[in-house]
Design an enzyme around this catalytic site. Structure first.
Site, short mmCIF file in Angstrom:
data_model
loop_
_atom_site.label_atom_id
_atom_site.label_comp_id
_atom_site.label_asym_id
_atom_site.label_seq_id
_atom_site.Cartn_x
_atom_site.Cartn_y
_atom_site.Cartn_z
N GLY A 57 5.05 -1.77 -9.61
CA GLY A 57 5.86 -0.57 -9.40
C GLY A 57 5.32 0.65 -10.11
N GLN A 58 4.19 0.47 -10.78
CA GLN A 58 3.70 1.59 -11.59
C GLN A 58 3.29 2.78 -10.74
OE1 GLN A 58 0.60 -0.06 -13.96
NE2 GLN A 58 2.02 -1.24 -15.22
N GLU A 59 3.71 3.91 -11.22
CA GLU A 59 3.42 5.17 -10.53
C GLU A 59 1.94 5.28 -10.16
OE1 GLU A 59 5.37 8.43 -9.14
OE2 GLU A 59 6.30 7.55 -10.90
#
Ligand code: G3D
Length: 139
Positions: A57-59
């Site tokens: 989910g990391q940007e």
């Protein structure tokens, strides 16, 4: 070889994606195959094979999501399962509240389903997997 169904797992950091996947890998009704890569696991549920891609989910990684979606034709029949995780946490949003917040009813071109769950205990996870299975076998 039975057909493999591609599953793309996306969600915010800390949402519980790894915990959910781990529950599937250790559940006795789910069979696992050898680990394919650092973020891909194959599971077999009722003789249906699912290749589970955890995209994180990391940007910083979001720009890479498109790479996985790019085969749009293969994904046109995609179904959407939303796990409303952490239902054990006091004051967590209910599935009805999340549906409204995300305006899920606006999704008309894909079958979708929201499933409340608690990845710590595994509650709700099999019900979600069963829905995935029903989608995979009716499409
Ligand atoms: P991610 O892979 O989506 O980033 P993780 O998320 O699976 O690593 O989970 C993040 C944290 O949330 C973990 O806590 C994990 O134990 C917790 N968690 C996952 N699912 C649930 C749940 O259903 N209920 C509660 N209460 N917590 C959950 P830690 O402390 O290990 O970082």
């Amino acid at each position: 070889m039975p057909p493999e169904h591609k599953v793309i797992i996306v969600g915010l950091d800390n949402a519980g994606k790894t915990t959910i996947l781990y529950q599937f890998l250790t559940n006795e009704v789910v069979h696992t195959c050898s680990t394919i890569g650092s973020n891909v696991e194959e599971i077999v549920f009722q003789r249906t094979h699912f290749l589970m891609w955890d995209l994180g989910g990391q940007e910083a990684l979001r720009s890479t999501w498109e790479t996985y979606y790019s085969n749009a034709e293969a994904l046109q029949d995609a179904s959407v399962l939303i796990f409303a995780n952490k239902q054990d946490v006091k004051d967590s949003m209910t599935t009805a509240e999340i549906s409204q917040f995300l305006t899920l009813s606006a999704i008309k071109d894909h079958p979708w389903h929201i499933q409340g769950c608690c990845a710590l205990t595994g509650e709700g996870l099999l019900a979600g997997l069963q829905w995935m299975h029903s989608q995979a076998t009716t499409n």
